[in-house]
Design a protein around this motif. Structure first.
Motif, PDB file in Angstrom:
ATOM      1  N   PRO A  58     105.447 -60.530   3.684  1.00 43.05           N
ATOM      2  CA  PRO A  58     106.121 -61.317   4.717  1.00 43.05           C
ATOM      3  C   PRO A  58     106.792 -60.401   5.729  1.00 43.05           C
ATOM      4  O   PRO A  58     107.228 -59.296   5.401  1.00 43.05           O
ATOM      5  CB  PRO A  58     107.165 -62.114   3.927  1.00 43.05           C
ATOM      6  N   VAL A  59     106.849 -60.842   6.958  1.00 44.09           N
ATOM      7  CA  VAL A  59     107.546 -60.086   7.994  1.00 44.09           C
ATOM      8  C   VAL A  59     109.040 -60.326   7.836  1.00 44.09           C
ATOM      9  O   VAL A  59     109.497 -61.465   7.829  1.00 44.09           O
ATOM     10  CB  VAL A  59     107.088 -60.498   9.404  1.00 44.09           C
ATOM     11  N   VAL A  60     109.791 -59.258   7.696  1.00 47.54           N
ATOM     12  CA  VAL A  60     111.237 -59.356   7.512  1.00 47.54           C
ATOM     13  C   VAL A  60     111.922 -58.571   8.614  1.00 47.54           C
ATOM     14  O   VAL A  60     111.643 -57.387   8.812  1.00 47.54           O
ATOM     15  CB  VAL A  60     111.666 -58.816   6.131  1.00 47.54           C
ATOM     16  N   GLY A  61     112.809 -59.207   9.353  1.00 52.07           N
ATOM     17  CA  GLY A  61     113.551 -58.516  10.394  1.00 52.07           C
ATOM     18  C   GLY A  61     112.711 -58.280  11.640  1.00 52.07           C
ATOM     19  O   GLY A  61     111.653 -58.884  11.842  1.00 52.07           O
ATOM     20  N   GLN A  62     113.187 -57.380  12.469  1.00 53.81           N
ATOM     21  CA  GLN A  62     112.567 -57.107  13.765  1.00 53.81           C
ATOM     22  C   GLN A  62     111.524 -56.005  13.631  1.00 53.81           C
ATOM     23  O   GLN A  62     111.809 -54.821  13.810  1.00 53.81           O
ATOM     24  CB  GLN A  62     113.645 -56.714  14.779  1.00 53.81           C
ATOM     25  N   ARG A  96     108.726 -53.943  14.991  1.00 51.66           N
ATOM     26  CA  ARG A  96     108.146 -53.578  16.283  1.00 51.66           C
ATOM     27  C   ARG A  96     106.624 -53.473  16.171  1.00 51.66           C
ATOM     28  O   ARG A  96     105.893 -53.911  17.062  1.00 51.66           O
ATOM     29  CB  ARG A  96     108.721 -52.227  16.735  1.00 51.66           C
ATOM     30  N   LEU A  97     106.143 -52.841  15.087  1.00 51.44           N
ATOM     31  CA  LEU A  97     104.709 -52.637  14.906  1.00 51.44           C
ATOM     32  C   LEU A  97     104.356 -52.786  13.441  1.00 51.44           C
ATOM     33  O   LEU A  97     105.035 -52.228  12.582  1.00 51.44           O
ATOM     34  CB  LEU A  97     104.308 -51.236  15.391  1.00 51.44           C
ATOM     35  N   ARG A  98     103.309 -53.531  13.157  1.00 52.37           N
ATOM     36  CA  ARG A  98     102.747 -53.611  11.814  1.00 52.37           C
ATOM     37  C   ARG A  98     101.324 -53.076  11.858  1.00 52.37           C
ATOM     38  O   ARG A  98     100.495 -53.530  12.659  1.00 52.37           O
ATOM     39  CB  ARG A  98     102.751 -55.044  11.289  1.00 52.37           C
ATOM     40  N   LEU A  99     101.056 -52.089  11.000  1.00 52.29           N
ATOM     41  CA  LEU A  99      99.709 -51.568  10.820  1.00 52.29           C
ATOM     42  C   LEU A  99      99.250 -51.923   9.420  1.00 52.29           C
ATOM     43  O   LEU A  99      99.969 -51.672   8.448  1.00 52.29           O
ATOM     44  CB  LEU A  99      99.690 -50.048  11.007  1.00 52.29           C
ATOM     45  N   MET A 100      98.039 -52.481   9.312  1.00 49.50           N
ATOM     46  CA  MET A 100      97.532 -52.894   8.011  1.00 49.50           C
ATOM     47  C   MET A 100      96.093 -52.473   7.828  1.00 49.50           C
ATOM     48  O   MET A 100      95.264 -52.632   8.722  1.00 49.50           O
ATOM     49  CB  MET A 100      97.624 -54.419   7.847  1.00 49.50           C
ATOM     50  N   THR A 101      95.801 -51.914   6.646  1.00 52.96           N
ATOM     51  CA  THR A 101      94.424 -51.799   6.181  1.00 52.96           C
ATOM     52  C   THR A 101      94.200 -52.974   5.229  1.00 52.96           C
ATOM     53  O   THR A 101      95.032 -53.861   5.121  1.00 52.96           O
ATOM     54  CB  THR A 101      94.192 -50.470   5.455  1.00 52.96           C
ATOM     55  N   ASP A 102      93.100 -52.954   4.507  1.00 56.73           N
ATOM     56  CA  ASP A 102      92.857 -54.037   3.557  1.00 56.73           C
ATOM     57  C   ASP A 102      93.862 -54.038   2.420  1.00 56.73           C
ATOM     58  O   ASP A 102      94.085 -55.078   1.789  1.00 56.73           O
ATOM     59  CB  ASP A 102      91.442 -53.934   2.976  1.00 56.73           C
ATOM     60  N   VAL A 103      94.477 -52.874   2.139  1.00 54.65           N
ATOM     61  CA  VAL A 103      95.322 -52.786   0.948  1.00 54.65           C
ATOM     62  C   VAL A 103      96.713 -52.216   1.198  1.00 54.65           C
ATOM     63  O   VAL A 103      97.561 -52.249   0.306  1.00 54.65           O
ATOM     64  CB  VAL A 103      94.643 -51.932  -0.150  1.00 54.65           C
ATOM     65  N   THR A 104      96.968 -51.672   2.388  1.00 57.14           N
ATOM     66  CA  THR A 104      98.246 -51.020   2.651  1.00 57.14           C
ATOM     67  C   THR A 104      98.821 -51.511   3.971  1.00 57.14           C
ATOM     68  O   THR A 104      98.089 -51.709   4.948  1.00 57.14           O
ATOM     69  CB  THR A 104      98.085 -49.483   2.717  1.00 57.14           C
ATOM     70  N   CYS A 105     100.141 -51.696   3.974  1.00 58.83           N
ATOM     71  CA  CYS A 105     100.837 -52.193   5.160  1.00 58.83           C
ATOM     72  C   CYS A 105     101.978 -51.243   5.508  1.00 58.83           C
ATOM     73  O   CYS A 105     102.686 -50.751   4.621  1.00 58.83           O
ATOM     74  CB  CYS A 105     101.386 -53.591   4.897  1.00 58.83           C
ATOM     75  N   ALA A 106     102.163 -50.978   6.804  1.00 55.23           N
ATOM     76  CA  ALA A 106     103.288 -50.176   7.280  1.00 55.23           C
ATOM     77  C   ALA A 106     103.978 -50.928   8.409  1.00 55.23           C
ATOM     78  O   ALA A 106     103.340 -51.291   9.404  1.00 55.23           O
ATOM     79  CB  ALA A 106     102.809 -48.810   7.776  1.00 55.23           C
ATOM     80  N   ASP A 107     105.270 -51.173   8.251  1.00 56.68           N
ATOM     81  CA  ASP A 107     106.069 -51.878   9.252  1.00 56.68           C
ATOM     82  C   ASP A 107     107.057 -50.907   9.886  1.00 56.68           C
ATOM     83  O   ASP A 107     107.764 -50.173   9.182  1.00 56.68           O
ATOM     84  CB  ASP A 107     106.853 -53.031   8.617  1.00 56.68           C
ATOM     85  N   LEU A 108     107.126 -50.924  11.203  1.00 56.82           N
ATOM     86  CA  LEU A 108     108.029 -50.059  11.946  1.00 56.82           C
ATOM     87  C   LEU A 108     109.137 -50.895  12.571  1.00 56.82           C
ATOM     88  O   LEU A 108     108.872 -51.866  13.288  1.00 56.82           O
ATOM     89  CB  LEU A 108     107.258 -49.323  13.049  1.00 56.82           C
ATOM     90  N   ARG A 109     110.378 -50.488  12.295  1.00 59.89           N
ATOM     91  CA  ARG A 109     111.539 -51.165  12.857  1.00 59.89           C
ATOM     92  C   ARG A 109     112.432 -50.164  13.589  1.00 59.89           C
ATOM     93  O   ARG A 109     112.630 -49.056  13.123  1.00 59.89           O
ATOM     94  CB  ARG A 109     112.366 -51.832  11.748  1.00 59.89           C
ATOM     95  N   GLY A 110     112.973 -50.579  14.720  1.00 60.72           N
ATOM     96  CA  GLY A 110     114.036 -49.860  15.400  1.00 60.72           C
ATOM     97  C   GLY A 110     113.772 -48.473  15.917  1.00 60.72           C
ATOM     98  O   GLY A 110     114.708 -47.669  15.986  1.00 60.72           O
ATOM     99  N   PRO A 111     112.544 -48.124  16.327  1.00 60.39           N
ATOM    100  CA  PRO A 111     112.312 -46.749  16.785  1.00 60.39           C
ATOM    101  C   PRO A 111     112.890 -46.507  18.169  1.00 60.39           C
ATOM    102  O   PRO A 111     113.064 -47.434  18.970  1.00 60.39           O
ATOM    103  CB  PRO A 111     110.787 -46.654  16.815  1.00 60.39           C
ATOM    104  N   THR A 112     113.142 -45.252  18.466  1.00 58.24           N
ATOM    105  CA  THR A 112     113.511 -44.861  19.824  1.00 58.24           C
ATOM    106  C   THR A 112     112.287 -44.906  20.737  1.00 58.24           C
ATOM    107  O   THR A 112     112.376 -45.310  21.891  1.00 58.24           O
ATOM    108  CB  THR A 112     114.102 -43.441  19.835  1.00 58.24           C
TER     109      THR A 112
END
Length: 342
Positions: free
Chosen positions: A158-162, A164-180
């Motif tokens: 689930p998307v939690v918070g703000q 900025r960018l979500r990158l997903m493969t079939d099995v792995t997810c990376a969520d980026l929050r609050g970058p400069t």
């Protein structure tokens, strides 16, 4: 703000889990919608860190540049492949950044930091709460056959918070929050950014890097405490490493760069080479030498037990007993010992 060792660990994690795999890119927050649309469906081909910035190349001559700054963080979920090259100096695995640092011990017990980040699940600004799909002590379990870590069972997370960018493969997810900074750039733009950065011990020719650092410091009539934080002079050093390196060199932070003998400047660079190596391997900004056994475990578990002066304002110097001073230098906190560093 994550310092250079953390960003190199992030880059290694992306290299292991995302390079060569098509990604779905989105901007749940909406602030990076156009950039995400450019990356959606593309395949990362390389990823590298230079100082505090990460550069990920995608097919089609697109680059994603991310600078976490003070508040940014990457959160990972799904199946996470462990990088086997990240181990401590004695060959023990150091698989997490701060919270949850796993080091082989006589009783095989993991060491958990009392505050900070986890390089498998989250790297960046520390949080008081953690998304339930992140790696936890209860869900942790390394599959020895393929080096796979499970970081939660709900998919997609689930998307939690703000985010900025979500990158997903079939099995792995990376969520980026609050970058400069989170931008899509051309190869020419990326090259221009890197050209403005000072040397990074983990990037480029070692001798050339040392010479660049020495020349950049010794030609400036600026306090060394400021120069070490200048990313055009040297990449990756932040508040913690700055304070610790100056103490280890017995240098007054206010000494102008051009007034420091060349051999001491070279010593600073070589110390940075060693400290960032330790930081990448263990995930910790471990700046005290010679710790073993219980002292090592204590230091890995508590930040205040692994530094000479950082975060020790008003406490006695570990060497001479003088009260550690806290002052501001260019709006950043500076810790130092006025007796040892003179």
């Amino acid at each position: 703000m994550p310092e250079g060792h953390s960003v190199h660990r992030i880059a290694r994690q992306f290299a292991r889990n995302f390079v060569g795999r098509p990604v779905r890119a989105s901007s749940p927050q909406g602030r990076f919608a156009d950039g995400a649309a450019q990356l959606d469906g593309c395949t990362p081909t390389t990823v590298r860190a230079v100082g505090k910035q990460m550069f990920m190349e995608f097919d089609g001559d697109l680059w994603l540049r991310v600078h976490l700054g003070l508040y940014g963080a990457w959160d990972f979920a799904g199946e996470i492949l462990v990088d086997p090259t990240i181990a401590s100096a004695n060959g023990r695995m150091g698989q997490t950044n701060q919270r949850g640092t796993d080091l082989a011990t006589p009783d095989d017990a993991p060491i958990f930091d009392d505050a900070g980040e986890n390089s498998l699940a989250s790297i960046g600004a520390p949080r008081r709460t953690r998304v339930h799909v992140r790696m936890s002590e209860q869900t942790k379990g390394l599959d020895e056959a393929d080096g796979l870590e499970a970081a939660g069972s709900e998919w997609p997370p689930p998307v939690v918070g703000q985010v900025r960018l979500r990158l997903m493969t079939d099995v792995t997810c990376a969520d980026l929050r609050g970058p400069t900074a989170c931008v899509v750039e051309t190869p020419e733009q990326v090259a221009a950014v890197i050209a403005r950065l000072g040397p990074d011990p983990l990037v480029g020719d070692p001798r050339e890097n040392e010479e660049r650092f020495v020349q950049a410091v010794r030609r400036r009539n600026v306090a060394i405490g400021q120069l070490l934080m200048d990313q055009s002079v040297v990449s990756g050093i932040g508040n913690v490493y700055r304070a610790e390196m100056l103490f280890r060199a017995n240098l007054d932070p206010h000494t102008p760069g051009r007034a420091i003998p060349e051999e001491i400047v070279r010593g600073l660079w070589r110390d940075w080479v060693e400290l960032i190596r330790i930081g990448v391997e263990t995930g910790q900004m471990m700046t005290m030498d010679g710790l073993e056994g219980d002292e090592w475990r204590k230091a890995m578990a508590h930040r205040d037990d692994r530094h000479w002066v950082y975060h020790r304002a008003g406490l006695p110097c570990r060497v001479c007993g003088t009260e550690i001073v806290l002052e501001e230098m260019q709006a950043r906190k500076l810790y130092w010992c006025p007796q040892c560093q003179r």
